[in-house]
Structure formats: C-alpha cells, structure tokens
Design a protein around this motif. Structure first.
Motif, PDB file in Angstrom:
ATOM      1  N   ALA A 460       0.938  -1.123   0.188  1.00  0.00           N
ATOM      2  CA  ALA A 460       0.149  -0.074  -0.134  1.00  0.00           C
ATOM      3  C   ALA A 460       0.895   1.173  -0.093  1.00  0.00           C
ATOM      4  O   ALA A 460       0.411   2.192  -0.744  1.00  0.00           O
ATOM      5  CB  ALA A 460      -1.080  -0.166   1.099  1.00  0.00           C
ATOM      6  N   ALA A 461       2.017   1.372   0.935  1.00  0.00           N
ATOM      7  CA  ALA A 461       2.750   2.377   0.896  1.00  0.00           C
ATOM      8  C   ALA A 461       3.478   2.531  -0.606  1.00  0.00           C
ATOM      9  O   ALA A 461       3.636   3.590  -1.053  1.00  0.00           O
ATOM     10  CB  ALA A 461       3.968   2.227   1.771  1.00  0.00           C
ATOM     11  N   ALA A 462       3.898   1.424  -1.354  1.00  0.00           N
ATOM     12  CA  ALA A 462       4.492   1.677  -2.530  1.00  0.00           C
ATOM     13  C   ALA A 462       3.540   2.224  -3.610  1.00  0.00           C
ATOM     14  O   ALA A 462       3.790   2.957  -4.442  1.00  0.00           O
ATOM     15  CB  ALA A 462       5.041   0.271  -2.909  1.00  0.00           C
ATOM     16  N   GLU A 463       2.364   1.844  -3.551  1.00  0.00           N
ATOM     17  CA  GLU A 463       1.395   2.201  -4.289  1.00  0.00           C
ATOM     18  C   GLU A 463       1.030   3.633  -4.226  1.00  0.00           C
ATOM     19  O   GLU A 463       0.825   4.521  -5.144  1.00  0.00           O
ATOM     20  CB  GLU A 463       0.034   1.440  -4.427  1.00  0.00           C
ATOM     21  CG  GLU A 463       0.076   0.000  -4.822  1.00  0.00           C
ATOM     22  CD  GLU A 463      -1.268  -0.818  -4.523  1.00  0.00           C
ATOM     23  OE1 GLU A 463      -2.018  -0.267  -3.820  1.00  0.00           O
ATOM     24  OE2 GLU A 463      -1.148  -1.900  -4.822  1.00  0.00           O
ATOM     25  N   ALA A 464       1.098   4.236  -2.884  1.00  0.00           N
ATOM     26  CA  ALA A 464       0.743   5.618  -2.434  1.00  0.00           C
ATOM     27  C   ALA A 464       2.039   6.309  -2.989  1.00  0.00           C
ATOM     28  O   ALA A 464       1.644   7.610  -3.372  1.00  0.00           O
ATOM     29  CB  ALA A 464       0.650   5.892  -0.879  1.00  0.00           C
ATOM     30  N   ALA A 465       3.064   6.038  -3.019  1.00  0.00           N
ATOM     31  CA  ALA A 465       4.088   6.480  -3.567  1.00  0.00           C
ATOM     32  C   ALA A 465       4.431   6.644  -4.996  1.00  0.00           C
ATOM     33  O   ALA A 465       4.714   7.671  -5.248  1.00  0.00           O
ATOM     34  CB  ALA A 465       5.715   5.982  -3.033  1.00  0.00           C
ATOM     35  N   SER A 466       3.812   5.598  -5.541  1.00  0.00           N
ATOM     36  CA  SER A 466       3.791   5.793  -7.004  1.00  0.00           C
ATOM     37  C   SER A 466       2.977   6.805  -7.436  1.00  0.00           C
ATOM     38  O   SER A 466       3.015   7.565  -8.531  1.00  0.00           O
ATOM     39  CB  SER A 466       3.441   4.286  -7.477  1.00  0.00           C
ATOM     40  OG  SER A 466       3.326   4.438  -8.943  1.00  0.00           O
ATOM     41  N   ALA A 467       1.817   6.895  -6.726  1.00  0.00           N
ATOM     42  CA  ALA A 467       0.710   7.656  -7.155  1.00  0.00           C
ATOM     43  C   ALA A 467       1.137   9.114  -7.022  1.00  0.00           C
ATOM     44  O   ALA A 467       1.048  10.140  -7.706  1.00  0.00           O
ATOM     45  CB  ALA A 467      -0.461   7.653  -6.396  1.00  0.00           C
ATOM     46  N   ALA A 468       1.888   9.365  -5.898  1.00  0.00           N
ATOM     47  CA  ALA A 468       2.458  10.839  -5.666  1.00  0.00           C
ATOM     48  C   ALA A 468       3.474  11.207  -6.615  1.00  0.00           C
ATOM     49  O   ALA A 468       3.489  12.398  -7.072  1.00  0.00           O
ATOM     50  CB  ALA A 468       3.113  10.838  -4.189  1.00  0.00           C
ATOM     51  N   LEU A 469       4.228  10.338  -7.276  1.00  0.00           N
ATOM     52  CA  LEU A 469       5.245  10.492  -8.166  1.00  0.00           C
ATOM     53  C   LEU A 469       4.641  10.977  -9.333  1.00  0.00           C
ATOM     54  O   LEU A 469       5.139  11.772 -10.079  1.00  0.00           O
ATOM     55  CB  LEU A 469       6.385   9.367  -8.293  1.00  0.00           C
ATOM     56  CG  LEU A 469       7.431   9.168  -7.044  1.00  0.00           C
ATOM     57  CD1 LEU A 469       8.083   7.922  -7.303  1.00  0.00           C
ATOM     58  CD2 LEU A 469       8.269  10.423  -6.822  1.00  0.00           C
ATOM     59  N   SER A 470       3.712  10.154  -9.633  1.00  0.00           N
ATOM     60  CA  SER A 470       2.975  10.502 -10.862  1.00  0.00           C
ATOM     61  C   SER A 470       2.491  11.936 -11.115  1.00  0.00           C
ATOM     62  O   SER A 470       2.382  12.303 -12.432  1.00  0.00           O
ATOM     63  CB  SER A 470       1.875   9.345 -11.202  1.00  0.00           C
ATOM     64  OG  SER A 470       0.902   9.553 -10.249  1.00  0.00           O
ATOM     65  N   ALA A 471       2.392  12.537 -10.120  1.00  0.00           N
ATOM     66  CA  ALA A 471       1.878  14.182 -10.224  1.00  0.00           C
ATOM     67  C   ALA A 471       2.756  14.947 -10.816  1.00  0.00           C
ATOM     68  O   ALA A 471       2.527  16.045 -11.261  1.00  0.00           O
ATOM     69  CB  ALA A 471       1.278  14.469  -8.772  1.00  0.00           C
ATOM     70  N   PHE A 472       4.246  14.327 -10.730  1.00  0.00           N
ATOM     71  CA  PHE A 472       5.300  15.468 -10.990  1.00  0.00           C
ATOM     72  C   PHE A 472       5.791  14.660 -12.532  1.00  0.00           C
ATOM     73  O   PHE A 472       6.763  15.375 -12.918  1.00  0.00           O
ATOM     74  CB  PHE A 472       6.393  15.433 -10.022  1.00  0.00           C
ATOM     75  CG  PHE A 472       5.866  16.170  -8.615  1.00  0.00           C
ATOM     76  CD1 PHE A 472       5.888  17.483  -8.625  1.00  0.00           C
ATOM     77  CD2 PHE A 472       5.376  15.073  -7.791  1.00  0.00           C
ATOM     78  CE1 PHE A 472       5.468  18.020  -7.576  1.00  0.00           C
ATOM     79  CE2 PHE A 472       5.092  15.630  -6.510  1.00  0.00           C
ATOM     80  CZ  PHE A 472       4.883  17.288  -6.388  1.00  0.00           C
TER      81      PHE A 472
END
Length: 492
Positions: A460-472
């Motif tokens: 879940a933490a990895a998916e959240a981090a991936s989603a955050a990086l996609s914003a940039f």
C-alpha cells in the motif's frame, strides 16, 4: 539400554515370544512407574517414624503429604513448550505444523513430557494404516515399550503397544525386516487374567487385518520419549532425588502436628492439693461413695477452687515448634538445590526482588530446561519425521531428520526486558520474523499474519508513493503547459 528381564530379544523369535518378552519388560517397570505416580499424586505412606510414634498416632496421618514431588516436575514442564519444527533449510515445516495441530499433539505433548519427567519415559505412536490422515498418539510408560538393536541407542528394531478393554488384553507388535522377511505388524489378544497370546478376533473391523506388512516400511512407528537417559543405564525420573527428602518432610510435619496438639500450649498443674472429688449419695441422702470430678470441667468453666492451705498452681512452658520448621525449611532448600528449582517456587520467600536477581535465581532451572529441550527435541523431531513418511513425503522426512525442534524461550523476562533485547537484536540486523518469534506467547499463526499485514502495508505504501510521483511526471498535452507549448511552436 539395560534390560529389566533376563530374556534377550532376537529377530527370529516368534511374534508371540516377542510379545511375551516385551510384556515382561513392561511388567518389570510397573513397580517403579506406580511408585513415582504415587509420589507425584502425594500418595505416600509415612516413613522414618518410630514404631512407638506409629502406634500412638495410628492412621491419623494417612493420606497427608506436603507434596513437593508435584511442584518440581510441574515447574520444569512449564518451561518446555514446543513452538514448531524446522527443516534442514531452517524454515518452518508448515505441513508438520498442521499435523501437529490436527492430531492434538500440540496439547498432548505436554502430558507426554510430564510423564517422562515423572516416571522417566513415555511414548509416541505414529500411525497411518489407511494412507489418509496420519495419527499421532502419546502413550504412557505402562502401555508401550521399544526394543533397540544390540549395541545401539536409537536403532529401533521392535515396538509393542499394550492395552485392555477390561476383559481382554490386546497387543500390537511392530517388527523390522530381517533375513528376507518384510517388516510386519502383528495383532494378538489374551484374557486379562493371563494365558497364551492368540490371534486377535475381538473388536476388529471387517476391513482390519491381523498380520500384515507394515505400511510404514522398515520403520518402527513407536518412539520412546526418554528423560535424561545415560549411556549405560535406563532413563531417570526427576522424582528420584526428591523422594527421600519428601518422606522426611512428611514425618517432620507429623511430629510437629503431634507436638502442637500435646505441648504447644502452656500446661498448668495444681500442686499441694488432692484430686477433686464429689460425694455420691443414696436416696436417703447418705454418702455411700465418692467419684473423681473430671478435670476437663474446670477448664471448660474456667474456674477452680483451691480449698487446701498451701495449694498453688504451676505451669509447664510450651514446646518450641520452630525447631521443626527450621529443619523442614532446610530440607526444602535441599530439594531446591538438588533439582535446581528456583527458591521462590518452593519457599515463597522472595518479594520485591530486582529483575537481575530473579534471573540469577532461575538460571539453574533455565539451564536444566534447555538441556531437556535438546533430548526431548530429538525424540519429537523423530516423531515428525515418521509423520512425514506416513504422509508419503520422503523428501520432507529427510529434511526434518536434519532439522530441529523449536521451543519457547525457557527464560521468563519482563515485557521491558524483552523489548530492550529485541530492539538490540534489530540494531544488529536480525530479521523481523525472527524477532517476532522470540516474543513470549506469540504463535506461529500470529507471525504468519503479521508477515501478511507487513507485506500488505508495504505494498500500500509503494502504491501511494507511485501515485504521488506520477503527479510530477510528463503531462498528457492539456492545460496551461500545453498552451505554452503551442505558443512556442507558433513563434518558431
């Protein structure tokens, strides 16, 4: 192993002869088994008392026992808790764990270990005649025996299981292959009052055979769980060094109770006066005789007249019972020292003791429990190796043969001590799974669930981090950035 009978078993004996020989060995052990079971239950006749004391008290102290023979093995057994079994690669054998739970072996093993501590041995039978689910049954010392090949300590060549239905005595004999003969299982019976062993006919299902090839192959499915076996002798009971002191303690208590009854209170005596009497009169009020007045009446009424001049009252000092208590306490300390049982379990004298002092007091018991884990662990690992063979998994059996039994830590520590120790283990790189297994009371199922929860949390933490990086990341050609890009192209 020392034999309790003069008859030595040979491979070419008839099944009935083998059963007779092994049954005689069980019978030879019976007296010792019964005595130790009586000790554990506190059923011990009064010893070391003089004939005069026994005659005076009669059966007053029958059934009394200040029973330390129960405390000593119970204290040790509480430190021997099986957690799991590991294969050769050091990982938990999940199939062994499931079989351990399914057969209730995780519960009954505690009874088997206690029996081994009390009467020196118990047994485990691994059996799967139908080829479906393997059964693990723990058997007391008086109902089974294992015979070892001459010159060996662990090579089982014959095993015998004995039981009764109240009318008949039944025997199941397991033998290994010999001189071209296959490994066999023989079932016999006889009347409970004795007689010759005959082919079993009572209590058999239609599908059950009497004499058949052992489905376990050349393996004797009966394992002896022995307590502290020596190289040249039979296993020993934890009660052997306790019994003499136990007898002495019981006798001292009997003497103390007797002294408390007769001499613990001050005794008063009237001096210089005749024994009090009263007149006996007839119907005409004439004195015809006299009778003694019971002295107990004066004690009850708390009143006494001293009618003779010069009469006085003297007093005997009460007996000091502390001498008995001091000797009893000393005997209990001897039990603690000889059995390495912590004093707080026997004397109850420790209070507000620092953790380090408490750990030092238990060091002997912890070392003793660790030693028991070594030997009991090998026996139980052999049980699970046979379980794997019975389940048709020879590769797993070979792995368990090189594995180990995992036990709960025999050292009791406070939560703060465990937390501090685990934090330090974590600092030097010990994996989380290993640390979790060190926590008292944590089961293998909890560790498995924690691993699943940790992995799910990490995902879940990895998916959240991936989603955050996609914003940039790169845009899809819309919005303000797209308009600026279009203007640059036009100016060009």
């Amino acid at each position: 192993m020392l034999l309790e009978t003069g008859k030595v078993l040979t491979d070419d004996d008839r099944p009935e002869d083998k059963i007779r020989t092994l049954k005689a060995r069980i019978d030879a052990r019976k007296a010792g088994v019964d005595e130790r079971n009586s000790l554990y239950g506190g059923e011990r006749p009064l010893k070391f008392a003089s004939p005069e004391f026994t005659e005076q008290t009669g059966g007053l102290f029958e059934g009394f026992s200040d029973n330390w023979c129960k405390t000593v093995p119970d204290t040790l057994r509480e430190r021997l808790e099986v957690v799991s079994f590991e294969g050769e690669d050091g990982t938990t054998d999940q199939e062994a764990k499931r079989a351990w739970k399914r057969t209730r072996a995780r519960v009954d093993v505690n009874l088997a270990i206690l029996d081994a501590l009390v009467v020196a041995r118990s047994h485990a039978l691994v059996w799967n005649p139908s080829g479906e689910l393997t059964d693990i049954t723990f058997i007391p010392a008086g109902e089974a025996v294992v015979d070892y090949a001459p010159g060996t300590r662990n090579a089982r060549r014959t095993g015998l299981r004995i039981w009764s239905d109240g009318t008949h005595e039944f025997a199941t004999l397991f033998t290994r292959a010999w001189a071209g003969r296959p490994p066999m299982v023989y079932r016999r019976q006889r009347m409970l009052n004795g007689g010759q062993w005959a082919t079993r006919t009572v209590g058999l299902r239609r599908s059950e055979q009497v004499d058949f090839v052992n489905p376990m192959g050349n393996e004797i499915p009966l394992v002896e769980i022995a307590n502290r076996s020596r190289l040249h002798g039979d296993p020993e009971s934890e009660l052997d060094p306790v019994a003499p002191l136990q007898d002495g303690i019981n006798t001292l208590w009997a003497h103390l109770f007797t002294a408390a009854d007769f001499a613990a209170l001050p005794q008063r005596v009237v001096m210089g006066m005749d024994k009090p009497t009263r007149d006996i009169r007839d119907d005409e009020d004439n004195i015809v005789a006299e009778e003694d007045i019971p002295l107990g009446q004066y004690s009850k009424d708390r009143l006494l007249w001293l009618s003779r001049q010069g009469a006085s009252i003297g007093q005997f000092s009460p007996a000091d019972l502390k001498a008995y208590l001091e000797v009893i306490s000393q005997a209990v300390r001897h039990i603690a020292a000889q059995t390495r049982t912590p004093p707080q379990y026997l004397l109850g004298e420790m209070a507000n003791i620092a953790a380090d002092a408490l750990e030092a007091a238990e060091s002997g018991l912890v070392a003793k429990a660790s030693d028991k884990q070594t030997y009991f662990g090998e026996d139980l690992l052999e049980v699970m190796r046979l379980e794997a063979l019975a389940a048709g998994e020879p590769a797993r059996a070979a792995s368990l043969a090189m594995g180990r039994t995992v036990w709960r830590d025999p050292q009791y520590r406070s939560v703060a001590q465990y937390a501090d120790a685990l934090t330090k283990y974590k600092a030097i790189g010990v994996p989380d799974e290993a640390l979790w297994r060190m926590i008292p009371g944590v089961t293998e199922e909890q560790v498995t669930e924690w691993i699943r929860m940790r992995d799910a949390q990490a995902q879940a933490a990895a998916e959240a981090a991936s989603a955050a990086l996609s914003a940039f990341g790169p845009k899809d050609g819309t919005g303000e950035d797209a308009d600026e890009s279009q203007e640059d192209e036009e100016e060009g």
